[in-house]
Scaffold this motif. Structure first.
Motif, PDB file in Angstrom:
ATOM      1  N   UNK A   1       0.832  -1.204   0.000  1.00  0.00           N
ATOM      2  CA  UNK A   1       0.000   0.000   0.000  1.00  0.00           C
ATOM      3  C   UNK A   1       0.870   1.259   0.000  1.00  0.00           C
ATOM      4  N   UNK A   2       1.821   1.343   0.943  1.00  0.00           N
ATOM      5  CA  UNK A   2       2.652   2.543   1.052  1.00  0.00           C
ATOM      6  C   UNK A   2       3.598   2.707  -0.137  1.00  0.00           C
TER       7      UNK A   2
ATOM      8  N   UNK B   1      -5.707  -5.819  -3.633  1.00  0.00           N
ATOM      9  CA  UNK B   1      -6.412  -4.885  -2.745  1.00  0.00           C
ATOM     10  C   UNK B   1      -5.465  -3.787  -2.278  1.00  0.00           C
ATOM     11  N   UNK B   2      -4.261  -4.165  -1.876  1.00  0.00           N
ATOM     12  CA  UNK B   2      -3.285  -3.172  -1.412  1.00  0.00           C
ATOM     13  C   UNK B   2      -2.894  -2.226  -2.544  1.00  0.00           C
ATOM     14  N   UNK B   3      -2.700  -2.767  -3.740  1.00  0.00           N
ATOM     15  CA  UNK B   3      -2.386  -1.922  -4.897  1.00  0.00           C
ATOM     16  C   UNK B   3      -3.530  -0.957  -5.199  1.00  0.00           C
ATOM     17  N   UNK B   4      -4.739  -1.492  -5.269  1.00  0.00           N
ATOM     18  CA  UNK B   4      -5.907  -0.665  -5.568  1.00  0.00           C
ATOM     19  C   UNK B   4      -6.138   0.411  -4.528  1.00  0.00           C
ATOM     20  N   UNK B   5      -5.950   0.067  -3.256  1.00  0.00           N
ATOM     21  CA  UNK B   5      -6.126   1.058  -2.190  1.00  0.00           C
ATOM     22  C   UNK B   5      -5.021   2.114  -2.224  1.00  0.00           C
ATOM     23  N   UNK B   6      -3.798   1.707  -2.560  1.00  0.00           N
ATOM     24  CA  UNK B   6      -2.701   2.671  -2.676  1.00  0.00           C
ATOM     25  C   UNK B   6      -2.943   3.665  -3.790  1.00  0.00           C
ATOM     26  N   UNK B   7      -3.423   3.176  -4.926  1.00  0.00           N
ATOM     27  CA  UNK B   7      -3.746   4.056  -6.055  1.00  0.00           C
ATOM     28  C   UNK B   7      -4.911   4.964  -5.692  1.00  0.00           C
TER      29      UNK B   7
ATOM     30  N   UNK C   1      -5.891   5.891  -2.637  1.00  0.00           N
ATOM     31  CA  UNK C   1      -5.481   6.857  -1.610  1.00  0.00           C
ATOM     32  C   UNK C   1      -4.675   7.996  -2.226  1.00  0.00           C
ATOM     33  N   UNK C   2      -3.791   7.677  -3.174  1.00  0.00           N
ATOM     34  CA  UNK C   2      -3.032   8.730  -3.841  1.00  0.00           C
ATOM     35  C   UNK C   2      -3.974   9.622  -4.652  1.00  0.00           C
ATOM     36  N   UNK C   3      -4.911   9.021  -5.361  1.00  0.00           N
ATOM     37  CA  UNK C   3      -5.873   9.800  -6.140  1.00  0.00           C
ATOM     38  C   UNK C   3      -6.695  10.722  -5.263  1.00  0.00           C
TER      39      UNK C   3
END
Length: 147
Positions: A8-9, A77-83, A85-87
């Motif tokens: 995620x980070x 899920x971690x990738x999608x949430x990281x993207x 959150x950045x958006x």
């Protein structure tokens, strides 16, 4: 679990590079036709053609969620949430804080807030696609903190 937190980070931080890269080489490159109205408003709509880039990254994020949901990519899920959150951070900083598309955070004057506004103002002083600077968003060059 720790792998997902790490992913995620890393994804969130990597998205700043992706924002810089896509802004410099895609938005100010072959897709300038979608980004130009962000530098020089040529319409009366609240929406900009430039908003299409948000839709693209939202689709990438949703794609990661779907890959995770269908057990194709465990870190999806971690990738999608990281993207995502950045958006969200990008939207809050760029569209709300800087461009005031919603009238919030008008009186925020932290050192970071002033620096990000200065850097973005330097980017927007160029109305054409050439000679741009400050293509990133959340990580501001130190020189904009010094003024």
């Amino acid at each position: 679990m720790w792998l997902n937190i790490f992913v995620f980070f890393v994804t969130f931080i990597f998205m700043e590079f992706m924002a810089w890269f896509s802004h410099k080489y895609i938005m100010h490159g072959f897709l300038w036709s979608l980004h130009a109205d962000h530098h020089k408003k040529d319409h009366d709509s609240w929406f900009e053609r430039n908003d299409a880039f948000f839709i693209f990254y939202a689709m990438v994020s949703i794609g990661c969620f779907l890959l995770w949901q269908n057990n194709i990519l465990k870190i999806g899920l971690a990738l999608g949430l990281g993207i995502f959150a950045y958006g969200l951070a990008y939207f809050i900083v760029h569209d709300i804080f800087i461009h005031q598309r919603f009238k919030l955070f008008r009186n925020a004057n932290s050192a970071y807030g002033k620096a990000v506004r200065r850097a973005h103002k330097m980017h927007h002083k160029h109305v054409g696609k050439e000679d741009g600077e400050c293509f990133g968003m959340l990580f501001v060059p130190f020189k904009y903190f010094k003024k």
